[in-house]
Design a protein around this motif. Structure first.
Motif, PDB file in Angstrom:
ATOM      1  N   ALA A  40       0.908  -1.035  -0.082  1.00  0.00           N
ATOM      2  CA  ALA A  40      -0.111  -0.081  -0.113  1.00  0.00           C
ATOM      3  C   ALA A  40       0.873   1.258   0.036  1.00  0.00           C
ATOM      4  O   ALA A  40       0.513   2.184  -0.895  1.00  0.00           O
ATOM      5  N   LEU A  41       1.978   1.183   0.664  1.00  0.00           N
ATOM      6  CA  LEU A  41       2.869   2.289   1.052  1.00  0.00           C
ATOM      7  C   LEU A  41       3.552   2.578  -0.446  1.00  0.00           C
ATOM      8  O   LEU A  41       3.670   3.680  -1.162  1.00  0.00           O
ATOM      9  N   THR A  42       4.066   1.683  -1.328  1.00  0.00           N
ATOM     10  CA  THR A  42       4.585   1.851  -2.611  1.00  0.00           C
ATOM     11  C   THR A  42       3.615   2.270  -3.610  1.00  0.00           C
ATOM     12  O   THR A  42       3.988   3.146  -4.563  1.00  0.00           O
ATOM     13  N   ARG A  43       2.147   1.884  -3.573  1.00  0.00           N
ATOM     14  CA  ARG A  43       1.402   2.119  -4.271  1.00  0.00           C
ATOM     15  C   ARG A  43       1.104   3.944  -4.032  1.00  0.00           C
ATOM     16  O   ARG A  43       0.957   4.688  -4.919  1.00  0.00           O
ATOM     17  N   ALA A  44       1.091   4.319  -2.675  1.00  0.00           N
ATOM     18  CA  ALA A  44       0.817   5.549  -2.382  1.00  0.00           C
ATOM     19  C   ALA A  44       1.846   6.362  -2.909  1.00  0.00           C
ATOM     20  O   ALA A  44       1.668   7.603  -3.056  1.00  0.00           O
ATOM     21  N   ASP A  47       2.256   8.723  -6.038  1.00  0.00           N
ATOM     22  CA  ASP A  47       1.568  10.127  -5.966  1.00  0.00           C
ATOM     23  C   ASP A  47       2.522  11.183  -5.278  1.00  0.00           C
ATOM     24  O   ASP A  47       2.075  12.345  -5.173  1.00  0.00           O
ATOM     25  N   TYR A  48       3.256  10.777  -4.649  1.00  0.00           N
ATOM     26  CA  TYR A  48       4.138  11.533  -3.840  1.00  0.00           C
ATOM     27  C   TYR A  48       5.519  12.043  -4.440  1.00  0.00           C
ATOM     28  O   TYR A  48       6.184  11.313  -5.311  1.00  0.00           O
ATOM     29  N   ASN A  73       5.708  -1.679  -7.907  1.00  0.00           N
ATOM     30  CA  ASN A  73       4.945  -0.596  -7.646  1.00  0.00           C
ATOM     31  C   ASN A  73       6.304   0.464  -7.378  1.00  0.00           C
ATOM     32  O   ASN A  73       6.158   1.753  -7.582  1.00  0.00           O
TER      33      ASN A  73
END
Length: 137
Positions: A40-44, A47-48, A73
């Motif tokens: 989940a963190l790598t997917r987020a 956008d960072y 990801n």
């Protein structure tokens, strides 16, 4: 983490197989939860845009213990940074047959960097992986 530390310290003193199995099950659950969070963190991070995340993304992409989707990801999140140093750190992945599955993501990074030499380095690394795979057959 506290449970893991307890398990490590007490495993030698524990002789009851049910307790050992329970500790192993707890450890496996913690690992699964960690991997879900990491994914989940790598997917987020896609956008960072803060370059401070680059080293973490590189380490995730290089770590063969992580699921392939998580590593993909991380590589996809790196595309927007166009960071040639990160690319150079990741290039050895492409020299192994196991890492070749990440070629598309690495090609996206190389294309974003936009230097012909970078694409040539990627192609050369991919060729090395193919030759190693052929030798292994």
């Amino acid at each position: 983490l506290a449970l893991r530390e307890f398990a490590i310290k007490s495993i030698e003193d524990v002789k009851e197989s049910r307790v050992i199995l329970a500790l192993l099950e707890t450890l496996n659950q913690s690992r699964e939860e960690h991997l879900v969070l990491l994914d989940a963190l790598t997917r987020a991070m896609g956008d960072y845009s803060d370059p401070a995340v680059i080293p973490a993304l590189v380490e995730i992409a290089k770590n063969t213990d992580y699921p392939l989707a998580t590593r993909r990801n991380a590589l996809s999140a790196l595309v927007k940074f166009q960071d040639i140093e990160a690319f150079k750190q990741l290039l050895p992945i492409m020299e192994s047959p196991e890492g070749y599955v990440l070629y598309d993501e690495m090609a996206q990074i190389a294309t974003a960097i936009g230097q012909p030499e970078v694409l040539n380095q990627l192609r050369l690394a991919a060729l090395k992986a193919q030759l190693k795979a052929r030798e292994a057959q």
